[in-house]
Write an enzyme that holds these catalytic residues in place. Structure first.
Site, mmCIF file in Angstrom:
data_model
loop_
_atom_site.group_PDB
_atom_site.id
_atom_site.type_symbol
_atom_site.label_atom_id
_atom_site.label_comp_id
_atom_site.label_asym_id
_atom_site.label_seq_id
_atom_site.Cartn_x
_atom_site.Cartn_y
_atom_site.Cartn_z
ATOM 1 N N PHE A 167 64.320 -34.078 12.346
ATOM 2 C CA PHE A 167 63.924 -34.854 11.162
ATOM 3 C C PHE A 167 63.022 -33.977 10.304
ATOM 4 O O PHE A 167 62.006 -33.459 10.781
ATOM 5 C CB PHE A 167 63.190 -36.133 11.551
ATOM 6 C CG PHE A 167 62.901 -37.018 10.365
ATOM 7 C CD1 PHE A 167 63.863 -37.911 9.906
ATOM 8 C CD2 PHE A 167 61.690 -36.948 9.699
ATOM 9 C CE1 PHE A 167 63.617 -38.719 8.797
ATOM 10 C CE2 PHE A 167 61.437 -37.746 8.592
ATOM 11 C CZ PHE A 167 62.404 -38.634 8.148
ATOM 12 N N LYS A 170 51.253 -34.884 7.178
ATOM 13 C CA LYS A 170 50.750 -35.965 8.024
ATOM 14 C C LYS A 170 49.259 -35.826 8.300
ATOM 15 O O LYS A 170 48.425 -36.181 7.487
ATOM 16 C CB LYS A 170 51.573 -36.058 9.314
ATOM 17 C CG LYS A 170 52.950 -36.690 9.104
ATOM 18 C CD LYS A 170 53.630 -36.987 10.422
ATOM 19 C CE LYS A 170 55.002 -37.622 10.261
ATOM 20 N NZ LYS A 170 54.966 -39.019 9.831
ATOM 21 N N ASP A 216 58.899 -26.690 11.401
ATOM 22 C CA ASP A 216 58.452 -27.939 10.785
ATOM 23 C C ASP A 216 57.377 -28.526 11.691
ATOM 24 O O ASP A 216 57.663 -29.104 12.729
ATOM 25 C CB ASP A 216 59.639 -28.885 10.652
ATOM 26 C CG ASP A 216 59.252 -30.267 10.105
ATOM 27 O OD1 ASP A 216 58.052 -30.598 10.125
ATOM 28 O OD2 ASP A 216 60.153 -31.009 9.696
#
Length: 401
Positions: A136, A250, A221
């Site tokens: 993702f 995040k 990532d």
């Protein structure tokens, strides 16, 4: 105006289906809703609230910068952005930083940079991007196509081309796919949304070696694993495998929207003036809060504390499993943990999430078969114990029907 769940259906695009619970206040790892009901937060806004709610360091940074300057375009230079960039580069492999507003934007920048680097150095034929099934990387059309979950990328017309996938931890298949026309391999150093799947050391090192062999860039990532989540500032540091480009978001802002792409000087130089940009990227308000979050997390006490808290989570989850026999394993690293449901409860992760909310605990899922925990990195031990006691009640509810 009365704000409730019904109002959502009237005014919001229906791509989300939020809970009936509407949180209005948070302190540390405790959250209170409109009715005054209390919850323990093991979700952290999906691994975002790395310091819990209303952490004084972040509140003070927000207030202080809020009384100075909120926004500058990138026509200007701004102090908070440069301070944060210097701290990130001092603490990592990178020389250069590009600021964005989210993980998806940081990943978009990373992918565009990889393509531009390959074009400039090797020619237009070197454009293949390899990524991994169940990965993702965001919801822009480029990043959702690179992410290895067709359910998120199908249904929007023709996809960006020259992107291929293989299974995570499958080094042999990767060897068969990578070639001299590959510009980049993109991977999470621990798959989050895909089920909390850790790489083997052999796989991580093998991906690095294959990228070197074929002059392809390795993109990590670290949107979910970064800023202390695994017990290292960034997960690559625990693997001892250094990427060429890394993305972070995040937890970087501790709850304030910010993302970043970091890389070396040699690679960064290919994003020349005008090749990429962002109106809000590097926003001084976001960077001031992120600097406070980064400073707070990047300490020995917090990072070693994450590893100690992981041990406590594992011990208490195993004790629950001994009693109820619902999990096949507890996997993950640091405070990015997944309780994998066994065959008897396969596909019922959401049932555990719903039951947890009823007992005053916020959790997550990672697919249909994994209950995910991403609490504050500084969560108090008493909150871990209390939260897992509530989780045991939820497990009992599901087991007993």
């Amino acid at each position: 105006m009365q704000v409730n769940r019904e109002l959502f259906d009237h005014v919001m695009v229906p791509n989300y289906n939020p809970s009936e619970v509407i949180p209005v206040k948070g302190k540390g790892s405790r959250v209170w809703d409109q009715k005054g009901d209390e919850y323990i937060d093991f979700a952290g806004g999906i691994a975002v609230n790395c310091l819990g709610h209303s952490h004084p360091n972040l509140v003070n940074a927000l207030k202080e910068q809020g009384e100075k300057i909120w926004h500058l375009s990138n026509v200007m230079t701004n102090e908070p952005a440069l301070r944060l960039a210097k701290k990130i580069t001092d603490a990592t492999f990178a020389d250069k930083v590009y600021f964005a507003n989210s993980g998806a934007e940081a990943n978009e920048a990373a992918l565009k940079l990889a393509r531009r680097f390959a074009l400039d150095n090797f020619g237009e034929q070197k454009s293949k991007i390899i990524a991994f099934n169940k990965g993702f990387h965001g919801r822009t059309f480029f990043t959702v196509t690179v992410g290895g979950q067709a359910a998120y990328s199908d249904g929007f017309g023709p996809k960006p081309a020259d992107i291929v996938h293989c299974d995570y931890n499958d080094l042999e298949t990767l060897k068969s796919l990578i070639d001299d026309n590959t510009c980049a391999v993109m991977m999470e150093p621990l798959q989050g949304e895909g089920g909390i799947i850790s790489p083997t050391q052999e796989f991580a090192e093998g991906v690095r070696a294959l990228c070197d062999q074929h002059n392809a860039l390795l993109i990590f990532d670290e949107v979910q694993t970064g800023v202390g989540r695994t017990g290292h500032l960034y997960a690559y540091q625990g693997l001892n495998v250094t990427p060429d480009i890394l993305t972070t978001a995040k937890a970087l802002g501790g709850g304030f929207p910010i993302g970043a792409m970091i890389t070396s000087t040699d690679i960064a130089k290919h994003l020349k003036i005008g090749t990429h940009g962002s109106t809000y990227g590097g926003n001084p308000l976001a960077c001031a809060v992120a600097e406070a979050a980064f400073d707070t997390v990047n300490t020995e006490s917090v990072l070693t504390g994450v590893q100690q808290k992981e041990a406590m989570f594992r011990e208490l989850l195993e004790a629950i499993n001994t009693k109820y026999n619902v999990f096949s394993e507890i996997r993950g690293k640091g405070l990015l943990l997944g309780a994998v449901l066994n065959e008897q409860f396969e596909g019922r992760a959401r049932d555990f999430l719903v039951a947890s909310m009823k007992h005053g605990l916020m959790t997550l899922v990672a697919g249909t078969n994994v209950v995910r925990f991403t609490p504050s990195l500084v969560i108090e031990e008493e909150d871990i114990k209390a939260g897992l006691a509530r989780f045991e009640l939820a497990v009992a509810d599901v087991v007993n029907g």
